[in-house]
Design a protein around this motif. Structure first.
Motif, PDB file in Angstrom:
ATOM      1  N   LEU A   8     -27.353 -16.274  10.854  1.00 15.61           N
ATOM      2  CA  LEU A   8     -26.449 -16.230   9.705  1.00 15.61           C
ATOM      3  C   LEU A   8     -27.071 -16.965   8.525  1.00 15.61           C
ATOM      4  O   LEU A   8     -27.824 -17.927   8.715  1.00 15.61           O
ATOM      5  N   PRO A   9     -26.754 -16.555   7.311  1.00 13.05           N
ATOM      6  CA  PRO A   9     -27.295 -17.252   6.137  1.00 13.05           C
ATOM      7  C   PRO A   9     -26.840 -18.712   6.093  1.00 13.05           C
ATOM      8  O   PRO A   9     -25.733 -19.040   6.513  1.00 13.05           O
ATOM      9  N   ASN A  10     -27.700 -19.579   5.567  1.00 15.08           N
ATOM     10  CA  ASN A  10     -27.343 -20.988   5.415  1.00 15.08           C
ATOM     11  C   ASN A  10     -26.077 -21.101   4.580  1.00 15.08           C
ATOM     12  O   ASN A  10     -25.882 -20.360   3.623  1.00 15.08           O
ATOM     13  N   GLY A  11     -25.198 -22.037   4.956  1.00 12.33           N
ATOM     14  CA  GLY A  11     -23.957 -22.250   4.231  1.00 12.33           C
ATOM     15  C   GLY A  11     -22.792 -21.418   4.724  1.00 12.33           C
ATOM     16  O   GLY A  11     -21.658 -21.617   4.301  1.00 12.33           O
ATOM     17  N   THR A  12     -23.009 -20.483   5.659  1.00 10.47           N
ATOM     18  CA  THR A  12     -21.940 -19.667   6.222  1.00 10.47           C
ATOM     19  C   THR A  12     -21.029 -20.542   7.084  1.00 10.47           C
ATOM     20  O   THR A  12     -21.497 -21.318   7.898  1.00 10.47           O
ATOM     21  N   ALA A  13     -19.707 -20.392   6.906  1.00  5.94           N
ATOM     22  CA  ALA A  13     -18.752 -21.145   7.723  1.00  5.94           C
ATOM     23  C   ALA A  13     -18.792 -20.628   9.156  1.00  5.94           C
ATOM     24  O   ALA A  13     -18.781 -19.417   9.392  1.00  5.94           O
ATOM     25  N   ILE A  14     -18.849 -21.564  10.134  1.00  5.89           N
ATOM     26  CA  ILE A  14     -18.883 -21.194  11.548  1.00  5.89           C
ATOM     27  C   ILE A  14     -17.957 -22.097  12.352  1.00  5.89           C
ATOM     28  O   ILE A  14     -17.659 -23.218  11.949  1.00  5.89           O
ATOM     29  N   ILE A  15     -17.531 -21.580  13.494  1.00 10.89           N
ATOM     30  CA  ILE A  15     -16.734 -22.339  14.456  1.00 10.89           C
ATOM     31  C   ILE A  15     -17.521 -22.399  15.765  1.00 10.89           C
ATOM     32  O   ILE A  15     -17.938 -21.369  16.296  1.00 10.89           O
ATOM     33  N   LEU A  16     -17.721 -23.608  16.276  1.00  6.14           N
ATOM     34  CA  LEU A  16     -18.327 -23.827  17.574  1.00  6.14           C
ATOM     35  C   LEU A  16     -17.192 -24.218  18.506  1.00  6.14           C
ATOM     36  O   LEU A  16     -16.386 -25.083  18.170  1.00  6.14           O
ATOM     37  N   SER A  17     -17.089 -23.571  19.666  1.00  8.06           N
ATOM     38  CA  SER A  17     -16.001 -23.930  20.581  1.00  8.06           C
ATOM     39  C   SER A  17     -16.457 -23.846  22.026  1.00  8.06           C
ATOM     40  O   SER A  17     -17.384 -23.113  22.361  1.00  8.06           O
ATOM     41  N   VAL A  18     -15.765 -24.621  22.863  1.00  5.74           N
ATOM     42  CA  VAL A  18     -16.016 -24.598  24.295  1.00  5.74           C
ATOM     43  C   VAL A  18     -14.743 -25.049  25.004  1.00  5.74           C
ATOM     44  O   VAL A  18     -13.977 -25.852  24.476  1.00  5.74           O
ATOM     45  N   TYR A  19     -14.512 -24.503  26.179  1.00  9.61           N
ATOM     46  CA  TYR A  19     -13.430 -24.971  27.039  1.00  9.61           C
ATOM     47  C   TYR A  19     -14.018 -26.050  27.935  1.00  9.61           C
ATOM     48  O   TYR A  19     -15.114 -25.879  28.472  1.00  9.61           O
ATOM     49  N   ALA A  20     -13.296 -27.172  28.079  1.00 17.81           N
ATOM     50  CA  ALA A  20     -13.801 -28.285  28.887  1.00 17.81           C
ATOM     51  C   ALA A  20     -12.681 -28.858  29.737  1.00 17.81           C
ATOM     52  O   ALA A  20     -11.520 -28.876  29.333  1.00 17.81           O
ATOM     53  N   LYS A  21     -13.053 -29.316  30.922  1.00 14.76           N
ATOM     54  CA  LYS A  21     -12.107 -29.964  31.827  1.00 14.76           C
ATOM     55  C   LYS A  21     -12.777 -31.202  32.411  1.00 14.76           C
ATOM     56  O   LYS A  21     -13.910 -31.150  32.881  1.00 14.76           O
ATOM     57  N   THR A 104     -22.927 -38.391  40.401  1.00 19.89           N
ATOM     58  CA  THR A 104     -21.489 -38.369  40.682  1.00 19.89           C
ATOM     59  C   THR A 104     -20.615 -38.005  39.491  1.00 19.89           C
ATOM     60  O   THR A 104     -19.448 -37.687  39.672  1.00 19.89           O
ATOM     61  N   ASN A 105     -21.127 -38.075  38.273  1.00 19.37           N
ATOM     62  CA  ASN A 105     -20.318 -37.749  37.094  1.00 19.37           C
ATOM     63  C   ASN A 105     -20.506 -36.296  36.697  1.00 19.37           C
ATOM     64  O   ASN A 105     -21.609 -35.760  36.763  1.00 19.37           O
ATOM     65  N   ALA A 106     -19.412 -35.680  36.263  1.00 14.89           N
ATOM     66  CA  ALA A 106     -19.486 -34.270  35.891  1.00 14.89           C
ATOM     67  C   ALA A 106     -18.363 -33.918  34.916  1.00 14.89           C
ATOM     68  O   ALA A 106     -17.365 -34.624  34.813  1.00 14.89           O
ATOM     69  N   THR A 107     -18.552 -32.830  34.213  1.00 14.76           N
ATOM     70  CA  THR A 107     -17.546 -32.225  33.342  1.00 14.76           C
ATOM     71  C   THR A 107     -17.673 -30.720  33.527  1.00 14.76           C
ATOM     72  O   THR A 107     -18.774 -30.191  33.647  1.00 14.76           O
ATOM     73  N   TYR A 108     -16.549 -30.036  33.559  1.00  6.83           N
ATOM     74  CA  TYR A 108     -16.565 -28.580  33.661  1.00  6.83           C
ATOM     75  C   TYR A 108     -16.545 -27.973  32.263  1.00  6.83           C
ATOM     76  O   TYR A 108     -15.764 -28.392  31.413  1.00  6.83           O
ATOM     77  N   PHE A 109     -17.404 -26.968  32.035  1.00 12.52           N
ATOM     78  CA  PHE A 109     -17.439 -26.247  30.762  1.00 12.52           C
ATOM     79  C   PHE A 109     -17.334 -24.760  31.031  1.00 12.52           C
ATOM     80  O   PHE A 109     -17.825 -24.253  32.042  1.00 12.52           O
ATOM     81  N   TRP A 110     -16.718 -24.052  30.084  1.00 12.31           N
ATOM     82  CA  TRP A 110     -16.611 -22.601  30.195  1.00 12.31           C
ATOM     83  C   TRP A 110     -16.436 -22.023  28.794  1.00 12.31           C
ATOM     84  O   TRP A 110     -15.837 -22.648  27.912  1.00 12.31           O
ATOM     85  N   GLY A 111     -16.949 -20.831  28.583  1.00  9.90           N
ATOM     86  CA  GLY A 111     -16.657 -20.063  27.379  1.00  9.90           C
ATOM     87  C   GLY A 111     -17.190 -20.625  26.085  1.00  9.90           C
ATOM     88  O   GLY A 111     -16.521 -20.525  25.055  1.00  9.90           O
ATOM     89  N   ALA A 112     -18.384 -21.190  26.085  1.00 11.85           N
ATOM     90  CA  ALA A 112     -18.970 -21.661  24.831  1.00 11.85           C
ATOM     91  C   ALA A 112     -19.165 -20.478  23.890  1.00 11.85           C
ATOM     92  O   ALA A 112     -19.580 -19.394  24.305  1.00 11.85           O
ATOM     93  N   GLN A 113     -18.848 -20.698  22.615  1.00 12.66           N
ATOM     94  CA  GLN A 113     -18.866 -19.586  21.665  1.00 12.66           C
ATOM     95  C   GLN A 113     -19.170 -20.094  20.257  1.00 12.66           C
ATOM     96  O   GLN A 113     -18.742 -21.176  19.873  1.00 12.66           O
ATOM     97  N   VAL A 114     -19.910 -19.314  19.493  1.00 15.93           N
ATOM     98  CA  VAL A 114     -20.129 -19.545  18.065  1.00 15.93           C
ATOM     99  C   VAL A 114     -19.581 -18.332  17.330  1.00 15.93           C
ATOM    100  O   VAL A 114     -19.893 -17.198  17.685  1.00 15.93           O
ATOM    101  N   ARG A 115     -18.741 -18.580  16.332  1.00 14.00           N
ATOM    102  CA  ARG A 115     -18.137 -17.505  15.535  1.00 14.00           C
ATOM    103  C   ARG A 115     -18.309 -17.795  14.065  1.00 14.00           C
ATOM    104  O   ARG A 115     -18.235 -18.949  13.652  1.00 14.00           O
ATOM    105  N   GLN A 116     -18.454 -16.768  13.279  1.00  9.54           N
ATOM    106  CA  GLN A 116     -18.397 -16.919  11.838  1.00  9.54           C
ATOM    107  C   GLN A 116     -16.934 -17.044  11.453  1.00  9.54           C
ATOM    108  O   GLN A 116     -16.075 -16.343  11.990  1.00  9.54           O
ATOM    109  N   GLY A 117     -16.597 -17.971  10.561  1.00  9.87           N
ATOM    110  CA  GLY A 117     -15.220 -18.116  10.113  1.00  9.87           C
ATOM    111  C   GLY A 117     -14.813 -19.564   9.967  1.00  9.87           C
ATOM    112  O   GLY A 117     -15.635 -20.474  10.102  1.00  9.87           O
ATOM    113  N   THR A 118     -13.515 -19.776   9.682  1.00 12.44           N
ATOM    114  CA  THR A 118     -12.970 -21.116   9.465  1.00 12.44           C
ATOM    115  C   THR A 118     -11.757 -21.333  10.355  1.00 12.44           C
ATOM    116  O   THR A 118     -11.237 -20.402  10.960  1.00 12.44           O
ATOM    117  N   MET A 119     -11.265 -22.561  10.379  1.00  9.72           N
ATOM    118  CA  MET A 119     -10.089 -22.910  11.178  1.00  9.72           C
ATOM    119  C   MET A 119      -8.808 -22.287  10.613  1.00  9.72           C
ATOM    120  O   MET A 119      -7.787 -22.315  11.275  1.00  9.72           O
TER     121      MET A 119
END
Length: 148
Positions: A8-21, A104-119
């Motif tokens: 994506l061009p520099n300066g484009t609004a993006i959303i980074l998201s992930v599900y975590a448990k 012994t330490n862990a975190t669950y992650f699922w569905g990491a995603q990068v999208r163009q757009g805003t909140m």
């Protein structure tokens, strides 16, 4: 965890998201180029469901989606950094970037995603299987609604 993701061009609004448990660590940090772009990240307490520190070039929110799972989202703009990575970090506290790990330490992650757009837009999770998908009307798998 990190991955190059976009042309994506520099300066484009993006959303980074992930599900975590939480499994044994309370905190995660997600953002863009975490080691080089300090203002494009945020910390999330996935035990209490709260947002911690937010970088100066970011907005962040956390959504409880049930059964101990949270969707963590960071809004920023596409960086000029040539690596353009989306990073997810297990960490021991708010503001801490690195974690050496243990058996012994862990975190669950699922569905990491990068999208163009805003909140200000609906933050839909769209299933992909290794290919880029353009979001059109329909095709919504999960929509938490307006998270602004």
């Amino acid at each position: 965890i990190g991955s190059n993701y976009s042309t994506l061009p520099n300066g484009t609004a993006i959303i980074l998201s992930v599900y975590a448990k939480r499994q044994s660590l309370d905190w995660i940090c997600i953002g863009q180029n975490i080691n080089g772009e300090t203002g494009r990240r945020a910390w999330f307490n996935i035990n209490t469901g709260t947002v911690g520190t937010i970088g100066a070039s970011a907005k962040a929110t956390i959504v409880n989606v049930g059964n101990g799972w949270y969707r963590c989202l960071v809004e920023t703009t596409q960086t000029t950094n040539v690596t353009k990575t989306f990073d997810i970090v297990m960490t021991t506290g708010d503001g801490t970037v690195s974690y050496n790990g243990s058996a012994t330490n862990a975190t669950y992650f699922w569905g990491a995603q990068v999208r163009q757009g805003t909140m200000n837009e609906k933050q839909q999770y769209v299933v992909t299987t290794g290919t880029t998908v353009s979001v059109q009307q329909g095709g919504i798998v999960l929509d938490e609604g307006d998270l602004s």
